[in-house]
Motif scaffolding. Structure first.
Motif, PDB file in Angstrom:
ATOM      1  N   ILE A 152       0.843  -1.193   0.000  1.00 60.03           N
ATOM      2  CA  ILE A 152       0.000   0.000   0.000  1.00 60.03           C
ATOM      3  C   ILE A 152       0.881   1.247   0.000  1.00 60.03           C
ATOM      4  O   ILE A 152       1.825   1.346   0.779  1.00 60.03           O
ATOM      5  N   ASN A 153       0.567   2.175  -0.887  1.00 64.43           N
ATOM      6  CA  ASN A 153       1.248   3.466  -0.897  1.00 64.43           C
ATOM      7  C   ASN A 153       0.515   4.351   0.119  1.00 64.43           C
ATOM      8  O   ASN A 153      -0.548   4.896  -0.168  1.00 64.43           O
ATOM      9  N   TRP A 154       1.077   4.480   1.306  1.00 67.76           N
ATOM     10  CA  TRP A 154       0.404   5.142   2.426  1.00 67.76           C
ATOM     11  C   TRP A 154       0.208   6.632   2.193  1.00 67.76           C
ATOM     12  O   TRP A 154      -0.632   7.254   2.834  1.00 67.76           O
ATOM     13  N   LYS A 155       0.953   7.213   1.246  1.00 66.61           N
ATOM     14  CA  LYS A 155       0.768   8.640   0.943  1.00 66.61           C
ATOM     15  C   LYS A 155      -0.402   8.870  -0.007  1.00 66.61           C
ATOM     16  O   LYS A 155      -0.927   9.974  -0.081  1.00 66.61           O
ATOM     17  N   LYS A 156      -0.824   7.840  -0.737  1.00 73.78           N
ATOM     18  CA  LYS A 156      -1.876   8.013  -1.741  1.00 73.78           C
ATOM     19  C   LYS A 156      -3.137   7.191  -1.473  1.00 73.78           C
ATOM     20  O   LYS A 156      -4.155   7.428  -2.105  1.00 73.78           O
ATOM     21  N   THR A 157      -3.093   6.235  -0.574  1.00 74.84           N
ATOM     22  CA  THR A 157      -4.232   5.340  -0.367  1.00 74.84           C
ATOM     23  C   THR A 157      -5.439   6.079   0.204  1.00 74.84           C
ATOM     24  O   THR A 157      -5.293   6.992   1.012  1.00 74.84           O
ATOM     25  N   THR A 158      -6.609   5.696  -0.285  1.00 79.30           N
ATOM     26  CA  THR A 158      -7.859   6.265   0.212  1.00 79.30           C
ATOM     27  C   THR A 158      -8.881   5.145   0.399  1.00 79.30           C
ATOM     28  O   THR A 158      -8.723   4.048  -0.165  1.00 79.30           O
ATOM     29  N   ASP A 168     -13.709  12.634   6.998  1.00 78.65           N
ATOM     30  CA  ASP A 168     -13.492  13.215   5.670  1.00 78.65           C
ATOM     31  C   ASP A 168     -13.631  14.739   5.769  1.00 78.65           C
ATOM     32  O   ASP A 168     -14.605  15.314   5.303  1.00 78.65           O
ATOM     33  N   PRO A 169     -12.643  15.407   6.389  1.00 72.01           N
ATOM     34  CA  PRO A 169     -12.799  16.830   6.697  1.00 72.01           C
ATOM     35  C   PRO A 169     -12.913  17.745   5.486  1.00 72.01           C
ATOM     36  O   PRO A 169     -13.475  18.815   5.585  1.00 72.01           O
ATOM     37  N   ASN A 170     -12.419  17.319   4.329  1.00 73.04           N
ATOM     38  CA  ASN A 170     -12.552  18.163   3.145  1.00 73.04           C
ATOM     39  C   ASN A 170     -13.767  17.770   2.308  1.00 73.04           C
ATOM     40  O   ASN A 170     -14.000  18.341   1.250  1.00 73.04           O
ATOM     41  N   HIS A 171     -14.528  16.806   2.801  1.00 71.13           N
ATOM     42  CA  HIS A 171     -15.788  16.388   2.173  1.00 71.13           C
ATOM     43  C   HIS A 171     -15.641  16.044   0.693  1.00 71.13           C
ATOM     44  O   HIS A 171     -16.494  16.387  -0.120  1.00 71.13           O
ATOM     45  N   ASP A 172     -14.560  15.326   0.360  1.00 70.11           N
ATOM     46  CA  ASP A 172     -14.362  14.940  -1.046  1.00 70.11           C
ATOM     47  C   ASP A 172     -14.856  13.519  -1.340  1.00 70.11           C
ATOM     48  O   ASP A 172     -14.700  13.022  -2.442  1.00 70.11           O
ATOM     49  N   GLY A 173     -15.458  12.869  -0.338  1.00 71.12           N
ATOM     50  CA  GLY A 173     -16.023  11.543  -0.553  1.00 71.12           C
ATOM     51  C   GLY A 173     -15.060  10.398  -0.342  1.00 71.12           C
ATOM     52  O   GLY A 173     -15.428   9.238  -0.525  1.00 71.12           O
ATOM     53  N   THR A 174     -13.825  10.716   0.013  1.00 67.72           N
ATOM     54  CA  THR A 174     -12.846   9.678   0.332  1.00 67.72           C
ATOM     55  C   THR A 174     -12.084  10.100   1.594  1.00 67.72           C
ATOM     56  O   THR A 174     -12.031  11.279   1.944  1.00 67.72           O
ATOM     57  N   ILE A 175     -11.505   9.113   2.242  1.00 64.73           N
ATOM     58  CA  ILE A 175     -10.671   9.371   3.418  1.00 64.73           C
ATOM     59  C   ILE A 175      -9.272   8.891   3.091  1.00 64.73           C
ATOM     60  O   ILE A 175      -9.074   7.725   2.715  1.00 64.73           O
ATOM     61  N   THR A 176      -8.320   9.789   3.210  1.00 58.58           N
ATOM     62  CA  THR A 176      -6.924   9.402   3.006  1.00 58.58           C
ATOM     63  C   THR A 176      -6.401   8.783   4.300  1.00 58.58           C
ATOM     64  O   THR A 176      -6.978   8.980   5.374  1.00 58.58           O
ATOM     65  N   TRP A 177      -5.302   8.072   4.195  1.00 57.48           N
ATOM     66  CA  TRP A 177      -4.663   7.510   5.383  1.00 57.48           C
ATOM     67  C   TRP A 177      -4.308   8.631   6.354  1.00 57.48           C
ATOM     68  O   TRP A 177      -4.521   8.532   7.555  1.00 57.48           O
ATOM     69  N   SER A 178      -3.797   9.722   5.827  1.00 60.95           N
ATOM     70  CA  SER A 178      -3.411  10.860   6.649  1.00 60.95           C
ATOM     71  C   SER A 178      -4.615  11.432   7.405  1.00 60.95           C
ATOM     72  O   SER A 178      -4.542  11.724   8.603  1.00 60.95           O
TER      73      SER A 178
END
Length: 198
Positions: free
Chosen positions: A53-59, A86-96
């Motif tokens: 898993i690419n932890w910088k890009k995974t959602t 999902d604080p930016n409300h883009d419909g995905t959650i990043t690992w960060s």
């Protein structure tokens, strides 16, 4: 010296100076210790080994997020928690985003936790809460599910201090400070103001 990991929540900047993005928070030792287990859970949901898993890009999307959560949560609670993570409300959650929210829940200051809740309620990210956003939040989180409309009307009347039909971040904080039990009841399944806050 140990490198600190910082979290910055949300990509939106509020025009009103509200809670559009929470302050940076340091990832605590507790969260850092839990990261290997959290990565295992995330990897299981993604169907990949941790090292693939690419932890910088995974959602993850809402369906994958539901798999990470306790199965006792209702669909509305999952939707509400997804909004929280999902604080930016883009419909995905990043690992960060996932790790930052866990950090804020476990070790954030009271102000950081309130900003997190405000951001969760503020679906369009404009730094103000409308009655419709309050109603959606009440349906998702409130422990008082019997009469949502009257609950929202009474809470909104208290929160909207200047009577402009919107609740700003400062009005939201004032409500939390002056009506903590009502706030706790309204936010129901988002139990993030209790615990080990500094």
């Amino acid at each position: 010296s140990k490198k600190e990991n910082h979290c910055v929540m949300g990509n939106k900047t509020s025009k009103k100076g509200g809670g559009g993005s929470a302050s940076p928070a340091v990832i605590s030792g507790r969260v850092e210790q839990a990261i290997p287990d959290l990565q295992q859970d995330w990897a299981k949901v993604k169907g990949k080994p941790v090292n693939k898993i690419n932890w910088k890009k995974t959602t993850i999307d809402r369906k994958e997020f539901a798999q990470l959560m306790d199965s006792s949560f209702s669909g509305d609670e999952i939707d509400g928690l997804f909004q929280l993570y999902d604080p930016n409300h883009d419909g995905t959650i990043t690992w960060s985003e996932y790790i930052c929210v866990i950090s804020l829940i476990l070790d954030g200051t009271l102000e950081e936790r309130i900003k997190l809740i405000f951001n969760c309620f503020d679906e369009d990210g404009d730094g103000e809460l409308t009655k419709a956003e309050f109603t959606t939040a009440a349906k998702r989180f409130s422990s008082n599910s019997t009469n949502i409309d009257s609950l929202v009307d009474s809470v909104f009347a208290v929160c909207d201090l200047n009577g402009d039909g919107k609740v700003t971040y400062s009005e939201f904080v004032a409500w939390q400070m002056t009506h903590p039990e009502e706030f706790k009841s309204f936010t129901g399944s988002v139990h993030i103001l209790e615990g080990d806050a500094q």
